[in-house]
Design an enzyme around this catalytic site. Structure first.
Site, mmCIF file in Angstrom:
data_model
loop_
_atom_site.group_PDB
_atom_site.id
_atom_site.type_symbol
_atom_site.label_atom_id
_atom_site.label_comp_id
_atom_site.label_asym_id
_atom_site.label_seq_id
_atom_site.Cartn_x
_atom_site.Cartn_y
_atom_site.Cartn_z
ATOM 1 N N TYR A 1 0.829 -1.299 -0.002
ATOM 2 C CA TYR A 1 0.027 -0.069 -0.154
ATOM 3 C C TYR A 1 0.799 1.249 0.238
ATOM 4 O O TYR A 1 0.203 2.417 0.411
ATOM 5 C CB TYR A 1 -0.916 0.016 1.029
ATOM 6 C CG TYR A 1 -1.981 -1.010 0.996
ATOM 7 C CD1 TYR A 1 -2.055 -1.699 -0.108
ATOM 8 C CD2 TYR A 1 -3.399 -0.944 1.835
ATOM 9 C CE1 TYR A 1 -3.233 -2.985 -0.447
ATOM 10 C CE2 TYR A 1 -4.095 -2.009 1.793
ATOM 11 C CZ TYR A 1 -4.148 -2.872 0.918
ATOM 12 O OH TYR A 1 -5.161 -3.772 0.494
ATOM 13 N N LYS B 1 3.544 -14.585 4.475
ATOM 14 C CA LYS B 1 3.520 -15.341 3.263
ATOM 15 C C LYS B 1 5.024 -15.821 3.002
ATOM 16 O O LYS B 1 5.344 -15.507 1.622
ATOM 17 C CB LYS B 1 2.768 -14.856 1.942
ATOM 18 C CG LYS B 1 2.486 -15.664 0.835
ATOM 19 C CD LYS B 1 1.511 -16.610 0.943
ATOM 20 C CE LYS B 1 1.434 -17.742 -0.121
ATOM 21 N NZ LYS B 1 0.280 -18.720 0.268
ATOM 22 N N ASP C 1 -3.001 -17.971 3.885
ATOM 23 C CA ASP C 1 -4.137 -18.682 3.378
ATOM 24 C C ASP C 1 -4.917 -19.299 4.323
ATOM 25 O O ASP C 1 -5.932 -19.438 4.543
ATOM 26 C CB ASP C 1 -3.857 -19.325 1.995
ATOM 27 C CG ASP C 1 -2.326 -19.543 1.911
ATOM 28 O OD1 ASP C 1 -1.521 -19.348 2.788
ATOM 29 O OD2 ASP C 1 -1.979 -20.484 0.828
ATOM 30 N N ASP D 1 -5.735 -5.682 5.726
ATOM 31 C CA ASP D 1 -6.880 -5.029 5.321
ATOM 32 C C ASP D 1 -7.980 -6.430 4.970
ATOM 33 O O ASP D 1 -9.191 -6.108 5.338
ATOM 34 C CB ASP D 1 -6.583 -4.693 4.041
ATOM 35 C CG ASP D 1 -7.699 -3.571 3.282
ATOM 36 O OD1 ASP D 1 -8.761 -3.587 4.074
ATOM 37 O OD2 ASP D 1 -7.351 -2.968 2.271
ATOM 38 N N ASP E 1 -11.538 -7.615 7.325
ATOM 39 C CA ASP E 1 -12.937 -7.692 6.928
ATOM 40 C C ASP E 1 -13.595 -8.941 6.851
ATOM 41 O O ASP E 1 -14.644 -9.243 7.393
ATOM 42 C CB ASP E 1 -13.306 -7.263 5.427
ATOM 43 C CG ASP E 1 -13.290 -5.913 5.221
ATOM 44 O OD1 ASP E 1 -12.736 -4.907 5.901
ATOM 45 O OD2 ASP E 1 -14.062 -5.521 4.222
HETATM 46 MG MG MG Z 1 -10.528 -2.250 3.925
#
Ligand code: MG
Ligand code: NAI
Length: 331
Positions: free
Chosen positions: A126, A171, A204, A228, A232
């Site tokens: 990001y 990862k 994962d 992120d 959620d």
């Molecule tokens: Mg978000």
């Protein structure tokens, strides 16, 4: 003079609905604060050519904390656009994004859950460094030892205040250089904290484990994009984005916000669930040391979720205003 100075940024979309609702709750609960209303986001950009005016920086810098609504990031970026909240996270070094997931009285919520995702908030993918060479697109991933150590220390210290278990999500099996640096640096920091147990988990598998057996987790720490996405997912376990809150915390400043975005599909209809932003305000109160007020509002939120009326996202028909009034009546 008020005890606290708070900047309020509505931003875009349902930000215009949930921030005023959260302010009403704070005022009704007796929070001794003076509010500065500031602007940021895509709507501001369309009018003024920048997402964040100088006045907003000044407001944030002269406040004890900031409560943020949501900001739209269009998938096709106009020239000069940068996402408002990502920009503020980087500008103010808000390196820790703290996203608690706790079971509340919501139909269908996973029972007895209490975990926190700590998301590195300033680096990773990001950093928004993308380039196109003809038909080839490349994005940079930035991971530094310093930022990984800072988030590792933060997450470890949070975990020992809770159930003393830290899971490092990564990862490194595919990206040993970037993810490996992150994972090993976080583990080094965790080792310095006595009484803490740690494990590592590939992202994962972590997604699957969060769905199947989330009770195994206490604090999870990970790089920006993984945090992120998984936050959620975690929100989805306990009732969705209408009730998920977060804090962006640095050494100097804190910006508190919902996990959700500007929700263009329901914006302007007066039906958004303000709980996420109210709970972001609760995190802000805790950050400011106002523990009694935080507890009082948290309890009223639980009663409102239990007894209703419920907003549409939780199966009811109440408007933002009706739910907010009920919540205030339970204070
Ligand atoms: Mg978000
Ligand atoms: P979103 O979080 O805005 O909405 C996802 C779904 O959840 C929608 O169906 C929405 O109606 C529902 N929802 C979200 N918050 C709700 C609430 N308080 N009450 C009831 N329902 C709620 O995510 P989406 O649609 O992917 O993104 C919309 C815009 O928001 C995009 O431009 C995105 O870049 C931006 N965004 C901004 C964030 C921020 O400011 N921190 C975070 C996530 C997305």
């Amino acid at each position: 003079m008020a005890k606290h100075r708070i900047t309020l940024i509505e931003g875009d979309g349902i930000g215009h609905e949930v921030i005023p609702a959260a302010r009403r709750v704070l005022e009704a609960a007796g929070f001794d604060a003076e509010y500065i209303e500031a602007q940021a986001g895509y709507e501001y950009f369309l009018e003024h050519g920048t997402t964040t005016p100088e006045a907003t920086y000044e407001a944030i810098e002269h406040s004890h904390a900031t409560l943020f609504g949501a900001a739209t990031s269009p998938t096709t970026k106009p020239a000069g656009f940068h996402g408002a909240i990502r920009h503020l996270r980087q500008k103010y070094g808000l390196y820790a994004n703290v996203r608690p997931t706790k079971t509340r009285p919501v139909a269908g919520a996973f029972a007895g859950l209490d975990l926190v995702i700590v998301r590195e908030n300033t680096q990773g993918l990001y950093v928004e460094q993308e380039r196109l060479y003809n038909d080839t697109a490349i994005a940079d991933v930035l991971i530094t030892r310093a930022a990984s150590a800072a988030i590792g220390k933060f997450a470890a210290q949070l975990a020992v205040q809770r159930r003393s278990h830290l899971t490092v999500v990564h990862k490194a099996n595919v990206l040993p250089v970037t993810q490996g640096l992150f994972m090993n640096t976080v583990l080094d920091e965790a080792q310095k904290v006595p009484g803490l147990t740690t494990n590592t988990m590939i992202v994962d598998n972590a997604a699957m484990q969060l769905v199947r057996n989330p009770g195994q987790f206490d604090v999870l720490v990970m790089t920006n994009m993984f945090g992120d996405i998984l936050s959620d997912l975690a929100a989805g376990l306990v009732g969705g984005l209408g009730i998920a809150a977060s804090g962006n915390i640095g050494d100097q400043f804190g910006i508190f916000e919902s996990v959700h975005g500007s929700a263009p599909d329901i914006a302007g209809q007066g039906v958004a669930n303000p709980t996420a932003t109210v709970l972001a305000a609760v995190l802000m109160l805790t950050h400011l040391g106002e523990h009694d007020l935080a507890t009082k509002i948290d309890a009223a939120v639980n009663r409102a979720l239990q007894e209703g009326p419920h907003t549409r996202d939780l199966g009811g028909t109440a408007s933002t205003q009706e739910f907010t009034e009920a919540l205030i009546s339970y204070l």
